[in-house]
Design a protein around this motif. Structure first.
Motif, mmCIF file in Angstrom:
data_model
loop_
_atom_site.group_PDB
_atom_site.id
_atom_site.type_symbol
_atom_site.label_atom_id
_atom_site.label_comp_id
_atom_site.label_asym_id
_atom_site.label_seq_id
_atom_site.Cartn_x
_atom_site.Cartn_y
_atom_site.Cartn_z
ATOM 1 N N TYR A 6 45.553 85.731 107.822
ATOM 2 C CA TYR A 6 45.312 85.188 109.307
ATOM 3 C C TYR A 6 44.480 86.184 110.124
ATOM 4 C CZ TYR A 6 45.870 83.231 113.874
ATOM 5 O OH TYR A 6 45.842 82.435 115.015
ATOM 6 N N SER A 7 45.148 87.311 110.108
ATOM 7 C CA SER A 7 44.690 88.373 111.085
ATOM 8 C C SER A 7 43.144 88.728 110.691
ATOM 9 C CB SER A 7 45.398 89.552 111.227
ATOM 10 O OG SER A 7 44.979 90.953 112.102
ATOM 11 N N GLN B 169 40.098 86.528 111.444
ATOM 12 C CA GLN B 169 39.472 86.389 112.794
ATOM 13 C C GLN B 169 38.120 87.457 113.217
ATOM 14 O OE1 GLN B 169 41.632 84.893 115.364
ATOM 15 N NE2 GLN B 169 43.267 84.401 114.118
ATOM 16 N N GLY C 241 37.906 79.761 115.599
ATOM 17 C CA GLY C 241 39.696 79.584 115.597
ATOM 18 C C GLY C 241 39.902 79.666 114.052
ATOM 19 N N VAL C 242 41.228 80.050 113.811
ATOM 20 C CA VAL C 242 41.733 80.237 112.632
ATOM 21 C C VAL C 242 42.881 79.416 112.589
ATOM 22 C CG1 VAL C 242 42.550 81.788 110.460
ATOM 23 C CG2 VAL C 242 40.571 82.329 111.930
#
Length: 176
Positions: free
Chosen positions: A157-158, A161, A167-168
């Motif tokens: 997730y990080s 970006q 947006g994720v």
């Protein structure tokens, strides 16, 4: 004189059994087994990539495909391949085609490089079918698939970006 009646009856019975056996076998395919066959067909489709994501639902041998792919031919060919699987009674193809966008295509590549280029994910990158899928639509990223643990889920997730992402959404599941 012809064949004795008993022999003819047995022969006719065997013929009827041979003609109905495939239908009986198909009826015995469980939804779970059929879902596994469909999933294998999707994974084995040569153009299916980390930028595509398909979900499979099977109920009473009726298959529903949902998700997103990057090209219309993928949607059509995957559906065609699934209809050829023994045991599929019907198919509902709800796979969406992602919009054509140079911006999204660039983001897909950059997010994939950020994730699979990280040493924590090299074991996944080396797989024939890497488990993290990156769906990019209008600059928004959705991560789908499976990772081993919460640390990998959070790290992916990080890493997703990257600059330019609006947006994720992290839909990665843990492999239990």
């Amino acid at each position: 004189m012809g064949m004795p009646l008993r022999v003819r009856s047995i022969g006719a019975g065997l013929l009827a059994l041979a003609l109905t056996a495939p239908a009986v076998l198909l009826a015995q395919v469980s939804d779970a087994d059929l879902a596994d066959r469909v999933a294998a067909a999707v994974r084995q489709y040569s153009s299916f990539s980390i930028f595509d994501d398909i979900s499979i639902n099977v109920s009473n041998r009726a298959v529903t495909l949902t998700g997103k792919v990057t090209m219309p031919i993928k949607r059509d060919q995957i559906a065609r391949n699934v209809t050829k699987i023994d045991g599929v009674r019907s198919l509902t193809n709800q796979i969406e085609v992602l919009p054509v966008s140079g911006y999204d295509a660039d983001l897909r590549q950059r997010v994939a490089h950020a994730i699979y280029g990280n040493s924590s994910f090299w074991q996944y990158a080396a797989m024939l079918s890497p488990p993290i899928h990156i769906i990019v639509e209008y600059g928004h990223v959705t991560l789908t698939g499976v990772v081993n643990n919460e640390v990998e889920r959070t790290l992916a997730y990080s890493l997703a970006q990257v600059p330019g992402v609006f947006g994720v959404k992290n839909e990665l599941k843990l492999d239990r």
